[in-house]
Write a protein that holds these residues in place. Structure first.
Motif, PDB file in Angstrom:
ATOM      1  N   ARG A 239      -3.890  10.254  -2.311  1.00 51.77           N
ATOM      2  CA  ARG A 239      -4.587   8.954  -2.906  1.00 51.77           C
ATOM      3  C   ARG A 239      -3.727   7.658  -2.628  1.00 51.77           C
ATOM      4  O   ARG A 239      -2.362   7.765  -2.913  1.00 51.77           O
ATOM      5  N   CYS A 240      -4.401   6.700  -1.914  1.00 47.54           N
ATOM      6  CA  CYS A 240      -3.639   5.598  -1.617  1.00 47.54           C
ATOM      7  C   CYS A 240      -4.063   4.310  -2.665  1.00 47.54           C
ATOM      8  O   CYS A 240      -5.125   4.516  -3.186  1.00 47.54           O
ATOM      9  N   THR A 241      -3.129   3.709  -2.888  1.00 44.63           N
ATOM     10  CA  THR A 241      -3.135   2.661  -3.892  1.00 44.63           C
ATOM     11  C   THR A 241      -2.683   1.359  -3.468  1.00 44.63           C
ATOM     12  O   THR A 241      -1.567   1.367  -2.284  1.00 44.63           O
ATOM     13  N   LEU A 242      -3.142   0.182  -3.856  1.00 45.28           N
ATOM     14  CA  LEU A 242      -2.532  -1.049  -3.472  1.00 45.28           C
ATOM     15  C   LEU A 242      -2.057  -1.794  -4.620  1.00 45.28           C
ATOM     16  O   LEU A 242      -2.728  -1.892  -5.868  1.00 45.28           O
TER      17      LEU A 242
ATOM     18  N   SER B 142      -7.888   1.444  -5.481  1.00 46.32           N
ATOM     19  CA  SER B 142      -7.312   2.659  -4.854  1.00 46.32           C
ATOM     20  C   SER B 142      -8.028   2.836  -3.648  1.00 46.32           C
ATOM     21  O   SER B 142      -9.207   2.427  -3.259  1.00 46.32           O
TER      22      SER B 142
ATOM     23  N   ARG C 253       0.743  -1.161  -0.129  1.00 44.77           N
ATOM     24  CA  ARG C 253      -0.063   0.077  -0.150  1.00 44.77           C
ATOM     25  C   ARG C 253       0.814   1.587  -0.033  1.00 44.77           C
ATOM     26  O   ARG C 253       1.861   1.195   0.496  1.00 44.77           O
ATOM     27  N   SER C 254       0.585   2.397  -0.938  1.00 48.58           N
ATOM     28  CA  SER C 254       1.166   3.298  -0.519  1.00 48.58           C
ATOM     29  C   SER C 254       0.345   4.448  -1.024  1.00 48.58           C
ATOM     30  O   SER C 254      -0.542   4.469  -1.582  1.00 48.58           O
ATOM     31  N   CYS C 255       0.745   5.650  -0.431  1.00 43.93           N
ATOM     32  CA  CYS C 255      -0.159   6.703  -0.327  1.00 43.93           C
ATOM     33  C   CYS C 255       0.632   8.150  -1.034  1.00 43.93           C
ATOM     34  O   CYS C 255       1.769   8.282  -0.336  1.00 43.93           O
ATOM     35  N   GLU C 256       0.196   8.716  -1.964  1.00 43.35           N
ATOM     36  CA  GLU C 256       0.784  10.009  -2.345  1.00 43.35           C
ATOM     37  C   GLU C 256      -0.231  10.973  -2.832  1.00 43.35           C
ATOM     38  O   GLU C 256      -1.173  10.550  -3.453  1.00 43.35           O
TER      39      GLU C 256
ATOM     40  N   ARG D 190      -1.837  -1.620 -10.988  1.00 48.38           N
ATOM     41  CA  ARG D 190      -2.576  -1.452  -9.770  1.00 48.38           C
ATOM     42  C   ARG D 190      -4.112  -1.933  -9.667  1.00 48.38           C
ATOM     43  O   ARG D 190      -4.749  -2.034 -10.266  1.00 48.38           O
TER      44      ARG D 190
END
Length: 92
Positions: free
Chosen positions: A77-80, A92, A71-74, A89
């Motif tokens: 907006r977070c994505t898996l 989201s 999981r990352s958030c930038e 991806r």
């Protein structure tokens, strides 16, 4: 979500499941044969499943997915993402 229910390997988790569910089923199924003494298998099953069958199932999912999903958030907006060298991806 933490990995509180996960095991080191899928094999280890599967063995715990076989022992746990086997003990729970055996504790009920053996009542006509050995009487209420078979209920002593109930705590064995619960310990093997770490408390409950649902917790075991959650742990199985965590064990299988460990290290594969990131999981990352930038920018809010977070994505898996799948980390098997795949940039696809998932959600989201």
């Amino acid at each position: 979500m933490s990995d509180d229910f996960a095991s080191e390997s899928v094999f280890e988790h599967s063995v715990r499941g076989v022992v746990g569910f086997g003990a729970l089923i055996g504790s009920i199924a053996l009542i006509p044969i050995v009487g209420p003494i078979s209920l002593l298998l109930l705590p064995v099953g619960l310990v093997a499943l770490r408390g409950c069958p649902t917790c075991w199932a959650i742990g199985l999912i965590q064990t299988i997915s460990r290290g594969r999903l990131q999981r990352s958030c930038e920018n809010g907006r977070c994505t898996l993402a799948v980390s098997d060298h795949d940039t696809h991806r998932v959600a989201s």
